[in-house]
Design a protein around this motif. Sequence first.
Motif, PDB file in Angstrom:
ATOM      1  N   GLU A 115       0.821  -1.202   0.000  1.00 20.56           N
ATOM      2  CA  GLU A 115       0.000   0.000   0.000  1.00 20.56           C
ATOM      3  C   GLU A 115       0.861   1.262   0.000  1.00 20.56           C
ATOM      4  N   LEU A 116       1.952   1.234   0.753  1.00 22.91           N
ATOM      5  CA  LEU A 116       2.844   2.395   0.771  1.00 22.91           C
ATOM      6  C   LEU A 116       3.484   2.622  -0.586  1.00 22.91           C
ATOM      7  N   SER A 163      -7.633  11.757   0.661  1.00 20.67           N
ATOM      8  CA  SER A 163      -8.744  10.961   1.192  1.00 20.67           C
ATOM      9  C   SER A 163      -8.490   9.473   0.964  1.00 20.67           C
ATOM     10  N   GLN A 164      -7.952   9.145  -0.210  1.00 19.16           N
ATOM     11  CA  GLN A 164      -7.630   7.752  -0.497  1.00 19.16           C
ATOM     12  C   GLN A 164      -6.551   7.231   0.443  1.00 19.16           C
ATOM     13  N   GLN A 177      -5.104   4.060   5.079  1.00 18.38           N
ATOM     14  CA  GLN A 177      -4.579   3.986   6.438  1.00 18.38           C
ATOM     15  C   GLN A 177      -5.576   3.302   7.373  1.00 18.38           C
ATOM     16  N   GLN A 178      -6.859   3.678   7.258  1.00 19.78           N
ATOM     17  CA  GLN A 178      -7.878   3.047   8.097  1.00 19.78           C
ATOM     18  C   GLN A 178      -7.997   1.558   7.801  1.00 19.78           C
ATOM     19  N   ALA A 181      -4.498  -4.488  10.553  1.00 19.44           N
ATOM     20  CA  ALA A 181      -3.521  -4.703  11.631  1.00 19.44           C
ATOM     21  C   ALA A 181      -4.211  -5.206  12.893  1.00 19.44           C
ATOM     22  N   ALA A 182      -5.370  -4.603  13.221  1.00 19.22           N
ATOM     23  CA  ALA A 182      -6.095  -5.046  14.419  1.00 19.22           C
ATOM     24  C   ALA A 182      -6.524  -6.506  14.292  1.00 19.22           C
ATOM     25  N   ILE A 183      -7.026  -6.865  13.096  1.00 22.21           N
ATOM     26  CA  ILE A 183      -7.486  -8.240  12.885  1.00 22.21           C
ATOM     27  C   ILE A 183      -6.317  -9.219  12.972  1.00 22.21           C
TER      28      ILE A 183
END
Length: 472
Positions: free
Chosen positions: A37-38, A162-163, A168-169, A175-177
């Motif tokens: 993604e980065l 915004s993208q 990031q979200q 990451a949380a999952i």
Amino acid sequence: MTPTHRWRAGSLRQLILLAFLLVVTPLGILLLQASNELVEQARQGREEARLSLDISQRNLQLNVLAEDILRSARQYAILQRSELRERQQEQIGHYRNQLDIQSFLLNGNPVIPSLQDTLSLIEQAQDGEIGLPLLEQLALLTGELISESNLQLEQRLAELDSQARATQQALWLLAAILIALSALLMLFFSLRISRPVSQLIGRIRALGHGQPQKTKPLRGPRELVDLNAQLDWLGDHLNELEEEKQRFLRHISHELKTPLSTLREGSDLMAEEVAGPLTDNQREIIELIQRNSFELQTLIEQLLDYNRLQQPGPLDVRNTSLDSCLNAALHPHKLMLEQKQILLERPEKDVKWPTDKAMLHRILSNLISNAIYYGDEKGELSVCYQIQDGQMHIDIGNIGPTIPAVEIEQIFKPFFQGINRRRGPLKGSGIGLSVAHDAAVALGATLSLAHNADHKVVFRIMLPAVNDSHAS
């Protein structure tokens, strides 16, 4: 191999390696996804930066060309020279090329259609006279195009931002999952390892305390299963040793009691002068033999009590007179009380309490013996009954050396002997308090050190609570 064992690693090393790989895999996926993604965000940022720079440069060129076209038209209107006319036409052609490219890059720009219509009118009027208002309009629309394109670029940057926020979200959610998944895997494998370890620890503690163990199969890595098998062997071996010890104690106690009985009968006959009168010295020797034979008998009985209490039988709980138990415990020690001139203080009123008389006698006898032999000459032996919170408290105290603080936790351990020594002809066995403590546990009572200061030691027996109607 059963289906429940197919997935399980064979050894502890394999299980730890598998756990490490499975725990690290979600984190690796997270790092890979984040890096992709980065990289994508960086690529889009570079493309937007390059496009913005290209559009800005063309806007600048269009603005310069619009001003040059207007300047050339004004010069031609004054000088009427053909080279000025040719230069103006060339500038209009360049303007058309740049505008076509810009219209492709700025798709959806509202100024471009008006600008193209105005440019078409200018191109149609090239063979005739081009009005200055039309050229001024071209310059004005070019300025508007620059403003609108800047707004478009800002909007694109806002969309890119915004993208980036959405990405990031999404990464935070991923990451949380994945971290939660890693935590669950860590918990799962830690339980797979810690559960059999906890079972082994429980078995070791049970072995240490001599408690019976449940033969429950252990499931886990091969090393832990092998260790459990070794504990099974150790438990069986300890049981065999315990049986040998009990057999030895029973045998040696029986073998000792037979010659001791003969010795006591012979000394009693001699003390009664059956074989003839005794001199004072002979009588003193006979009394010494009698006293020591009695002490030896007490030690043997303590060993037998200790042996029996390792495997206690069912209790015979009845409404029992505490005075009768106390009298039975005091009777063998009357001679020693008189010799040491110890003052006996006991309750004036008898109390009955539901308990096992034999067990209570063992406790009282050992505590009284301990109080007499460790107490001072011309000291005091006190016995007190007290009902508190539904329990019967029996306090047995003596005047004598206090127990050192470092020894308090060990006084109920078998064969432990502290700094203080018995004051009598024979050395103690170190199991008197242990027998009393084990008898209290078998009775469901509590034996504790209630007072240990000011040259006074008090032990307290707390018999189990009963209804008020049972005590009198």
